[in-house]
Design a protein around this motif. Structure first.
Motif, PDB file in Angstrom:
ATOM      1  N   ILE A 105      49.464   8.274 -18.660  1.00  0.00           N
ATOM      2  CA  ILE A 105      48.702   7.560 -17.640  1.00  0.00           C
ATOM      3  C   ILE A 105      49.562   7.255 -16.422  1.00  0.00           C
ATOM      4  CG2 ILE A 105      47.366   5.475 -17.153  1.00  0.00           C
ATOM      5  CD1 ILE A 105      47.033   5.287 -20.294  1.00  0.00           C
ATOM      6  N   GLU A 106      49.036   7.589 -15.271  1.00  0.00           N
ATOM      7  CA  GLU A 106      49.600   7.138 -14.002  1.00  0.00           C
ATOM      8  C   GLU A 106      48.439   6.809 -13.078  1.00  0.00           C
ATOM      9  OE1 GLU A 106      51.858  10.154 -12.040  1.00  0.00           O
ATOM     10  OE2 GLU A 106      50.496  11.761 -12.609  1.00  0.00           O
ATOM     11  N   GLY A 107      48.689   5.946 -12.111  1.00  0.00           N
ATOM     12  CA  GLY A 107      47.637   5.597 -11.169  1.00  0.00           C
ATOM     13  C   GLY A 107      46.503   4.832 -11.835  1.00  0.00           C
ATOM     14  N   VAL A 108      45.271   5.160 -11.434  1.00  0.00           N
ATOM     15  CA  VAL A 108      44.121   4.410 -11.932  1.00  0.00           C
ATOM     16  C   VAL A 108      43.700   4.904 -13.305  1.00  0.00           C
ATOM     17  CG1 VAL A 108      43.275   3.818  -9.640  1.00  0.00           C
ATOM     18  CG2 VAL A 108      42.503   5.929 -10.723  1.00  0.00           C
ATOM     19  N   CYS A 109      43.344   3.934 -14.138  1.00  0.00           N
ATOM     20  CA  CYS A 109      42.806   4.193 -15.476  1.00  0.00           C
ATOM     21  C   CYS A 109      41.707   3.162 -15.681  1.00  0.00           C
ATOM     22  CB  CYS A 109      43.907   4.082 -16.515  1.00  0.00           C
ATOM     23  SG  CYS A 109      43.389   4.428 -18.207  1.00  0.00           S
ATOM     24  N   ILE A 110      40.542   3.467 -15.134  1.00  0.00           N
ATOM     25  CA  ILE A 110      39.480   2.477 -14.989  1.00  0.00           C
ATOM     26  C   ILE A 110      38.211   2.961 -15.697  1.00  0.00           C
ATOM     27  CG2 ILE A 110      38.097   1.162 -13.323  1.00  0.00           C
ATOM     28  CD1 ILE A 110      41.059   0.525 -13.147  1.00  0.00           C
ATOM     29  N   GLY A 111      37.434   2.019 -16.201  1.00  0.00           N
ATOM     30  CA  GLY A 111      36.121   2.334 -16.762  1.00  0.00           C
ATOM     31  C   GLY A 111      36.198   3.365 -17.862  1.00  0.00           C
ATOM     32  N   GLY A 112      35.437   4.456 -17.682  1.00  0.00           N
ATOM     33  CA  GLY A 112      35.457   5.522 -18.664  1.00  0.00           C
ATOM     34  C   GLY A 112      36.816   6.155 -18.818  1.00  0.00           C
ATOM     35  N   ARG A 130      47.096   1.106 -13.016  1.00  0.00           N
ATOM     36  CA  ARG A 130      46.136  -0.003 -13.034  1.00  0.00           C
ATOM     37  C   ARG A 130      45.035   0.304 -14.043  1.00  0.00           C
ATOM     38  NH1 ARG A 130      42.949  -0.625  -9.064  1.00  0.00           N
ATOM     39  NH2 ARG A 130      43.401   1.308  -7.930  1.00  0.00           N
ATOM     40  N   PHE A 131      44.615  -0.736 -14.746  1.00  0.00           N
ATOM     41  CA  PHE A 131      43.645  -0.587 -15.819  1.00  0.00           C
ATOM     42  C   PHE A 131      42.479  -1.538 -15.613  1.00  0.00           C
ATOM     43  CE2 PHE A 131      47.844   0.509 -17.184  1.00  0.00           C
ATOM     44  CZ  PHE A 131      47.688   1.628 -17.980  1.00  0.00           C
ATOM     45  N   GLY A 166      35.738  -7.938 -16.195  1.00  0.00           N
ATOM     46  CA  GLY A 166      35.897  -6.630 -15.556  1.00  0.00           C
ATOM     47  C   GLY A 166      37.111  -6.561 -14.648  1.00  0.00           C
ATOM     48  N   ARG A 167      38.055  -7.476 -14.842  1.00  0.00           N
ATOM     49  CA  ARG A 167      39.213  -7.550 -13.942  1.00  0.00           C
ATOM     50  C   ARG A 167      40.167  -6.382 -14.175  1.00  0.00           C
ATOM     51  NH1 ARG A 167      43.906  -9.797 -16.183  1.00  0.00           N
ATOM     52  NH2 ARG A 167      43.684 -10.563 -18.323  1.00  0.00           N
ATOM     53  N   HIS A 168      40.930  -6.054 -13.153  1.00  0.00           N
ATOM     54  CA  HIS A 168      41.952  -5.033 -13.265  1.00  0.00           C
ATOM     55  C   HIS A 168      43.229  -5.643 -13.843  1.00  0.00           C
ATOM     56  CE1 HIS A 168      40.171  -1.941 -10.204  1.00  0.00           C
ATOM     57  NE2 HIS A 168      39.330  -2.296 -11.150  1.00  0.00           N
ATOM     58  N   VAL A 169      43.977  -4.814 -14.546  1.00  0.00           N
ATOM     59  CA  VAL A 169      45.180  -5.248 -15.241  1.00  0.00           C
ATOM     60  C   VAL A 169      46.343  -4.379 -14.771  1.00  0.00           C
ATOM     61  CG1 VAL A 169      46.287  -5.380 -17.512  1.00  0.00           C
ATOM     62  CG2 VAL A 169      43.877  -6.018 -17.263  1.00  0.00           C
ATOM     63  N   SER A 170      47.455  -5.000 -14.454  1.00  0.00           N
ATOM     64  CA  SER A 170      48.643  -4.248 -14.060  1.00  0.00           C
ATOM     65  C   SER A 170      49.240  -3.547 -15.275  1.00  0.00           C
ATOM     66  CB  SER A 170      49.684  -5.190 -13.459  1.00  0.00           C
ATOM     67  OG  SER A 170      50.218  -6.044 -14.465  1.00  0.00           O
ATOM     68  N   ALA A 171      50.127  -2.612 -15.011  1.00  0.00           N
ATOM     69  CA  ALA A 171      50.785  -1.906 -16.107  1.00  0.00           C
ATOM     70  C   ALA A 171      51.635  -2.858 -16.934  1.00  0.00           C
ATOM     71  CB  ALA A 171      51.643  -0.773 -15.541  1.00  0.00           C
ATOM     72  N   ASP A 172      52.274  -3.821 -16.294  1.00  0.00           N
ATOM     73  CA  ASP A 172      53.087  -4.789 -17.033  1.00  0.00           C
ATOM     74  C   ASP A 172      52.216  -5.601 -17.991  1.00  0.00           C
ATOM     75  OD1 ASP A 172      55.526  -4.103 -15.874  1.00  0.00           O
ATOM     76  OD2 ASP A 172      55.218  -5.453 -14.170  1.00  0.00           O
ATOM     77  N   GLU A 173      51.075  -6.069 -17.494  1.00  0.00           N
ATOM     78  CA  GLU A 173      50.188  -6.840 -18.371  1.00  0.00           C
ATOM     79  C   GLU A 173      49.595  -5.958 -19.456  1.00  0.00           C
ATOM     80  OE1 GLU A 173      46.295  -9.802 -18.381  1.00  0.00           O
ATOM     81  OE2 GLU A 173      47.036  -9.000 -16.484  1.00  0.00           O
ATOM     82  N   ALA A 174      49.289  -4.710 -19.114  1.00  0.00           N
ATOM     83  CA  ALA A 174      48.739  -3.783 -20.106  1.00  0.00           C
ATOM     84  C   ALA A 174      49.694  -3.617 -21.277  1.00  0.00           C
ATOM     85  CB  ALA A 174      48.447  -2.435 -19.457  1.00  0.00           C
ATOM     86  N   LEU A 175      50.995  -3.543 -21.001  1.00  0.00           N
ATOM     87  CA  LEU A 175      51.985  -3.446 -22.072  1.00  0.00           C
ATOM     88  C   LEU A 175      52.032  -4.742 -22.875  1.00  0.00           C
ATOM     89  CD1 LEU A 175      54.290  -1.810 -23.399  1.00  0.00           C
ATOM     90  CD2 LEU A 175      55.849  -2.922 -21.778  1.00  0.00           C
ATOM     91  N   GLN A 176      51.970  -5.863 -22.178  1.00  0.00           N
ATOM     92  CA  GLN A 176      52.058  -7.163 -22.836  1.00  0.00           C
ATOM     93  C   GLN A 176      50.901  -7.391 -23.808  1.00  0.00           C
ATOM     94  OE1 GLN A 176      52.068 -10.425 -20.079  1.00  0.00           O
ATOM     95  NE2 GLN A 176      52.048 -11.995 -21.666  1.00  0.00           N
ATOM     96  N   ILE A 177      49.691  -6.948 -23.437  1.00  0.00           N
ATOM     97  CA  ILE A 177      48.515  -7.221 -24.274  1.00  0.00           C
ATOM     98  C   ILE A 177      48.246  -6.111 -25.293  1.00  0.00           C
ATOM     99  CG2 ILE A 177      47.447  -8.635 -22.475  1.00  0.00           C
ATOM    100  CD1 ILE A 177      45.603  -6.327 -21.799  1.00  0.00           C
TER     101      ILE A 177
END
Length: 262
Positions: A105-112, A130-131, A166-177
Motif C-alpha cells: 500500500i502507498e498513497g490512498v487506500c480508501i473505501g473499497g 492514508r486509509f 468514516g474518518r481518514h487514518v494516517s499510516a502511523d495510526e493504521a499501524l498503531q490500531i
C-alpha cells in the motif's frame, strides 16, 4: 474494461494483482471487481506460486469503487444488488485465495480499496499512506464480510469508530490500531515486499496452504479440532515438502522445497 485496468504480472514464485487506473487513483470499476475471481482462479491451482501481492500504480493503492458508476449501479434495488454482489465476489475470491496474500500500500487506500487490502492476509504500507472506510459519508452500510474483516484486524471498538465516522487514518495510526502490519520508509516498500516474497520462496508451500486453511476456520468461529483439521495436520507428514524438510535437517543444510521427493 481495458485489459490494462487490472492484470496479473508474474515474477517467479510471486504474482502481482495490479490495479492500473492511476488517473483515478486506481478506483475500481464494476468490470475490475468482476475480473478478480477470473484472474485468481488459475493462480490458486499453481503449485509454484508462493505469494500473491496486490498493488496499485501511480503512487496509489486504490481510492475505492468508482463513484462515476454509482448513478447507474444504484439506479434500482435489483441493479444495486447485482453491483454489490460483484464487489463481494471479488473481495471473497481474494480472501479465500489458498496461498498467502499481501497488500503493498502507498498513497490512498480508501473505501473499497481498504476493503481490498483487508481481504489480504498481510498489509505492508509506505509512510504517507492514508486509509478510510467511508459508508457513513454516503449513507450506505458496510457489508457483513467486510465489517468482519475490519473488526478482526482492529477490534470491535476501533471498527465502530472508523465506520461511525468514516474518518481518514494516517499510516502511523493504521499501524498503531492494527490496520496494517508493517510501516516502511518511502522507497522501501517495493524492496521489502520483494524480500518477503523471496523468503516465502524458501519456505514450504504445504505449510502455508494448511496454515491458511486452519486460520480461515478459526476466523469463521471454529473453536475445536475436527476430523478435517486433524487430517490436514496428518497429511503434511506424507507430503514431499516434509520429506525434503527433514532430510535437509538431518543433512544440516537449507531445505529446497522446489524439489519433488518420492
Amino acid at each position: 474494461m481495458s485489459t490494462d485496468d487490472i492484470r496479473i504480472e508474474r515474477k517467479g514464485a510471486r504474482a502481482d494483482l495490479i490495479l492500473n487506473r492511476p488517473r483515478r487513483h486506481n478506483a475500481l470499476t464494476e468490470a475490475m471487481w468482476l475480473a478478480i475471481p477470473e484472474l485468481l482462479a488459475p493462480l490458486a491451482e499453481d503449485e509454484s506460486l508462493r505469494l500473491l501481492v496486490v498493488r496499485g500504480t501511480g503512487g496509489s493503492f486504490a481510492s475505492g469503487a468508482d463513484i462515476g458508476e454509482f448513478e447507474t449501479a444504484y439506479a434500482t434495488l435489483e441493479r444495486a444488488e447485482t453491483y454489490s454482489n460483484g464487489i463481494a465476489d471479488g473481495l471473497n475470491a481474494l480472501a479465500d485465495f489458498p496461498k498467502p496474500t499481501l497488500a503493498a500500500i502507498e498513497g490512498v487506500c480508501i473505501g473499497g480499496g481498504c476493503g481490498l487490502a483487508l481481504a489480504c492476509d498481510l498489509r505492508f504500507a509506505a509512510e504517507g499512506s492514508r486509509f478510510g472506510i467511508t459508508p457513513a459519508k454516503m449513507g450506505l452500510a458496510y457489508p457483513f464480510n467486510d465489517t468482519k474483516r475490519l473488526a478482526e484486524a482492529v477490534g470491535l471498538s476501533t471498527a465502530k469508530d472508523l465506520l461511525f465516522t468514516g474518518r481518514h487514518v494516517s499510516a502511523d495510526e493504521a499501524l498503531q490500531i492494527g490496520l496494517i502490519d508493517r510501516l516502511l520508509e518511502p522507497g522501501a516498500l517495493a524492496e521489502t515486499v520483494s524480500d518477503y516474497a523471496a523468503l516465502l520462496e524458501t519456505r514450504s508451500s504445504v505449510t502455508a496452504r494448511i496454515t491458511k486453511a486452519m486460520l480461515t476456520r478459526l476466523e469463521a468461529g471454529q473453536t475445536d479440532e475436527d476430523a478435517i483439521t486433524r487430517q490436514w495436520f496428518l497429511d503434511a507428514f506424507t507430503s514431499a515438502d516434509f520429506k525434503e524438510g527433514y532430510r535437509a535437517f538431518l543433512d544440516k543444510r537449507a531445505p529446497d522445497f522446489k524439489r519433488r521427493q518420492d
